[in-house]
Design a protein around this motif. Structure first.
Motif, PDB file in Angstrom:
ATOM      1  N   VAL A  62       0.885  -1.421   0.086  1.00  0.00           N
ATOM      2  CA  VAL A  62      -0.404   0.252  -0.183  1.00  0.00           C
ATOM      3  C   VAL A  62       0.711   1.228  -0.306  1.00  0.00           C
ATOM      4  N   GLY A  63       0.344   1.771  -0.608  1.00  0.00           N
ATOM      5  CA  GLY A  63       0.976   3.353  -0.612  1.00  0.00           C
ATOM      6  C   GLY A  63       0.648   4.567  -2.180  1.00  0.00           C
ATOM      7  N   LYS A  69       7.093   0.934  -4.052  1.00  0.00           N
ATOM      8  CA  LYS A  69       5.769  -0.480  -4.333  1.00  0.00           C
ATOM      9  C   LYS A  69       6.664  -1.293  -5.038  1.00  0.00           C
ATOM     10  N   GLY A 222      -0.469  -6.159   5.699  1.00  0.00           N
ATOM     11  CA  GLY A 222      -0.424  -5.613   4.691  1.00  0.00           C
ATOM     12  C   GLY A 222       0.786  -4.177   5.047  1.00  0.00           C
ATOM     13  N   TYR A 224       2.826  -1.167   4.437  1.00  0.00           N
ATOM     14  CA  TYR A 224       2.714   0.488   3.888  1.00  0.00           C
ATOM     15  C   TYR A 224       4.271   1.367   3.928  1.00  0.00           C
ATOM     16  N   ARG A 226       5.765   4.732   2.562  1.00  0.00           N
ATOM     17  CA  ARG A 226       5.598   6.196   1.879  1.00  0.00           C
ATOM     18  C   ARG A 226       7.053   6.418   2.194  1.00  0.00           C
ATOM     19  N   SER A 232       4.153   1.345   8.361  1.00  0.00           N
ATOM     20  CA  SER A 232       3.275   0.171   8.818  1.00  0.00           C
ATOM     21  C   SER A 232       3.457  -1.038   8.357  1.00  0.00           C
ATOM     22  N   VAL A 239      -3.542  -1.020   7.859  1.00  0.00           N
ATOM     23  CA  VAL A 239      -2.532  -0.477   7.523  1.00  0.00           C
ATOM     24  C   VAL A 239      -3.803   0.255   6.243  1.00  0.00           C
ATOM     25  N   LEU A 240      -4.646  -0.279   5.717  1.00  0.00           N
ATOM     26  CA  LEU A 240      -6.042   0.094   5.138  1.00  0.00           C
ATOM     27  C   LEU A 240      -5.628   2.039   5.222  1.00  0.00           C
ATOM     28  N   GLN A 242      -4.806   3.097   7.773  1.00  0.00           N
ATOM     29  CA  GLN A 242      -3.698   4.524   8.306  1.00  0.00           C
ATOM     30  C   GLN A 242      -3.176   5.278   7.197  1.00  0.00           C
ATOM     31  N   TYR A 243      -3.664   4.595   5.909  1.00  0.00           N
ATOM     32  CA  TYR A 243      -3.076   5.251   4.940  1.00  0.00           C
ATOM     33  C   TYR A 243      -4.149   5.647   4.661  1.00  0.00           C
TER      34      TYR A 243
END
Length: 248
Positions: A62-63, A69, A222, A224, A226, A232, A239-240, A242-243
């Motif tokens: 995720v990001g 990624k 997940g 994450y 950034r 994360s 994770v989603l 927080q994103y």
């Protein structure tokens, strides 16, 4: 259910890129190593990234775009090597990244099937046994264009064939980068069914996607990223959350 033994281990991984593409050097400059004037400013595409993945885990990356990624997937696939740290993969990898799965544009679709499957250890006889299955999954448009150069395929046809070949291989780790966003609904459902079957067989999945429904459907965990940092490593729902909070 994931096995406790890691099949992927990333330890303090970092990779550095130039911000501007270097200009092409002349043969004379290469031979005599003359001082050049190309920009040398760099940035870290990934830095201090560490995690383990067990056999059979389904991990969603995720990001935001540019967060690292695809770079991480390429390092797991062995396409890129880290400048710092290490990535160790103890099982074979079937990568479907950047839409095409690494197919060569000037070769026909038929030739690409045999080449890609052969590079992953299948004999010609094994490819011939699976050939109709691969083409049937990819669809009638691909079958009609089997002897056409791959570069003449539409992006949707390229994804159909790439996904079909890569997921027919016996490699226990599968890397999928955004390709499920391409293609019609019926084909996506075929992809979903095949991916669910692979997970049921104990394959390990790395999925890069901006689609929350896809991530929740296939992934239990997940990561994450950034700005090249792993911020994360938790359940996919956490994770989603927080994103989304970071990007509200």
């Amino acid at each position: 259910m994931a096995d406790s033994a890691p099949v992927i281990r990333a330890h303090d991984v970092g990779i550095e890129f130039y911000r501007s593409r270097k200009r092409n050097l002349s043969i004379r400059e290469l031979i005599f190593k003359r001082r050049t004037t190309h920009p040398t400013e760099t940035f870290w595409g990934l830095r201090h990234v560490s995690f383990d993945v067990g056999r059979g885990e389904a991990v969603g990356l995720v990001g935001a775009n540019g967060g690292g990624k695809s770079t991480l997937l390429k390092m797991i696939a062995g396409v890129l090597l880290p400048d710092e740290g290490s990535v160790r993969v103890s099982q074979g990898v079937a990568p479907l990244i950047e839409l095409t799965g690494g197919f060569l544009g000037d070769l026909s679709a038929r030739e690409n099937i045999f080449l890609t499957a052969g590079l992953h250890g299948l004999t010609r006889e094994q490819v011939e046994e699976r050939f109709d299955e691969i083409v049937d999954f990819a669809g009638p448009q691909v079958r009609d264009g089997l002897d056409m150069p791959f570069r003449h395929f539409s992006s949707g046809m390229q994804v159909r064939l790439g996904f079909s070949v890569i997921t027919t291989l016996d490699e226990p780790i599968v890397l999928v980068d955004e390709v499920l966003a391409v293609g019609d609904r019926a084909f996506r459902e075929k992809c979903y069914t095949r991916m669910e079957g692979m997970l049921a067989d104990g394959r390990t999945l790395f999925l890069v996607s901006h689609s929350e429904p896809d991530l929740r459907r296939f992934c239990t965990r997940g990561l994450y990223l950034r700005s090249g940092q792993l911020v994360s490593d938790d359940s996919i729902d956490s994770v989603l959350k927080q994103y989304n909070t970071d990007n509200d």
